[in-house]
Design an enzyme around this catalytic site. Structure first.
Site, short mmCIF file in Angstrom:
data_model
loop_
_atom_site.label_atom_id
_atom_site.label_comp_id
_atom_site.label_asym_id
_atom_site.label_seq_id
_atom_site.Cartn_x
_atom_site.Cartn_y
_atom_site.Cartn_z
N LYS A 34 -15.50 15.97 20.50
CA LYS A 34 -14.48 17.09 20.73
C LYS A 34 -15.17 18.33 21.34
O LYS A 34 -14.35 18.88 22.06
CB LYS A 34 -13.64 17.19 19.50
CG LYS A 34 -12.86 16.47 18.94
CD LYS A 34 -11.58 16.84 17.85
CE LYS A 34 -10.96 15.76 17.53
NZ LYS A 34 -10.10 16.08 16.43
N LYS B 131 -8.00 -1.06 22.50
CA LYS B 131 -7.28 -0.68 21.50
C LYS B 131 -5.83 0.27 22.22
O LYS B 131 -6.13 0.92 22.88
CB LYS B 131 -7.62 0.26 20.41
CG LYS B 131 -6.98 0.43 19.16
CD LYS B 131 -7.69 1.22 18.21
CE LYS B 131 -6.98 2.33 17.68
NZ LYS B 131 -7.93 3.33 16.87
N LYS C 63 -2.17 6.34 21.98
CA LYS C 63 -1.23 7.16 22.29
C LYS C 63 -1.64 8.10 23.28
O LYS C 63 -0.72 8.74 24.14
CB LYS C 63 -0.65 7.85 21.13
CG LYS C 63 -1.65 8.73 20.49
CD LYS C 63 -1.09 9.41 19.15
CE LYS C 63 -2.14 10.19 18.41
NZ LYS C 63 -1.47 10.54 16.98
#
Ligand code: TRP
Length: 344
Positions: A121, A203, A206
């Site tokens: 991040k 995978k 979203k």
């Protein structure tokens, strides 16, 4: 004694949290939410919408509030039962941030620097590597330890944070006695790992670039059918479970199995020597059939904001009461005045 009659305190305590960001995919539904729903049977569950964690990246205030409500409605629509479990919003229970501060003083900077999610991040949000991003795992440890949690359903990506939680709890207990229950991870069984419809070796996420890659729980049926029809398969023209050789076909077959509740052998028998068209359409139909009642319940809940708010307020009140003993024990262990400013 059946599970129903066991008092909540005798059942294992399960805690899980999710950020109110983005929408949820059928990967979240089949991979996590359905397990959460099943977990309620034999456990004493708390499900938390972690809005404070979401603040580690800038949020639009109105959107954040709306997304908390939407996620709560979606959880309820999927079958989280507010009678049996506690569903609440993290910021409604101040003890989370209070305990997080105390745990900060038991967490080493070196430990936090090793967290792979922080490193990722920090790379992706270079302009805002704030201290909250750094201490994110400590707030997560507080979430978990506040409730005497035994088991934490998490994905692979959160395992390192759970390890840290355990290390901090053990460290504290070694100094002050058995204050914290040491939590165990609960990693969902394989099989329900839904893959990206466009790049079936990945995978389903979203945040995938292509809209066609992911199916959202709230996608309208027409949209779902379209996405499945456009799913990437192969040119081998054979229906087999072969994750390495035919990842697209295998993903569709697996999805058909989870959506219909039928075993793999039956899938092979059912689709036999058909071409991929039938596999795509029937998988879409099975997924649509699963999601339709969820979508209807979601709509009813999101339209009844008063009811939704009431459920969340009750959840928060129950969570606050549950957090109190651990908070008192922790403060007492550290020598902090217990009555919060009211000396006898
Ligand atoms: N960090 C988790 C995630 O991003 C969310 C989370 C916060 C969580 N607190 C938690 C998960 C406690 C499990 C238990 O997915």
């Amino acid at each position: 004694m059946t599970d129903q009659t066991k008092s909540p305190v005798t059942r294992p305590i399960v805690f899980s949290g999710a950020q109110p960001t983005g929408q949820l995919t059928i990967g979240n539904y089949f991979g996590a939410l359905q397990h959460w729903v099943a977990t309620q049977e034999a456990n004493d569950c708390l499900f938390c919408i972690v809005d404070l964690h979401a603040l580690t990246v800038r949020q639009n205030p109105a959107e954040l509030r709306q997304r908390c409500l939407e996620l709560a409605a979606l959880y309820l629509a999927c079958g989280l039962d507010p009678q049996r479990s506690i569903l609440f919003i993290q910021s409604h229970v101040p003890a989370h941030t209070e305990l997080a501060w105390l745990l900060n003083t038991f967490t080493q900077i070196g430990e936090l620097e090793r967290m792979t999610q922080f490193k990722d991040k920090a790379q992706r949000h270079k302009h805002n590597v704030n201290a909250g991003l750094f201490t994110y795992p400590v707030l997560m440890a507080a979430d978990i330890l506040l409730y005497g949690t035994h088991k934490v359903p998490v994905g692979e990506d959160q395992k390192q944070h759970l390890e840290l939680t355990r290390d901090v709890a053990v460290r504290f207990n070694n100094l002050y006695g058995e204050v914290f229950q040491i939590p165990e991870p609960l990693i969902a069984a394989e099989g329900a790992r839904v893959k990206d419809l466009q790049e079936p070796t990945k995978k389903m996420s979203k945040s995938a670039e292509s809209e066609l890659a992911r199916v959202m729980i709230l996608d309208p049926p027409k949209e779902i059918l379209k996405k499945f029809k456009k799913a990437v398969t192969d040119s081998l023209a054979q229906i087999r479970f072969d994750e390495a050789g035919q990842p697209g076909v295998t993903n569709l077959l697996d999805l058909w199995c989870v959506a219909t509740g039928r075993p793999r052998a039956e899938a092979l028998e059912h689709f036999g020597h058909n071409l991929y068209g039938k596999l795509k359409v029937e998988t879409a139909e099975a997924v649509i059939a699963q999601l339709e009642p969820v979508q209807q319940r979601y709509q009813a809940l999101i339209d009844d904001r008063a009811e939704l708010t009431k459920i969340l307020e009750e959840g928060a009140a129950r969570a606050r009461a549950r957090a109190e003993p651990v908070m008192r024990k922790t403060m007492s262990a550290l020598g902090l005045p217990l009555d919060r400013g009211r000396f006898p």
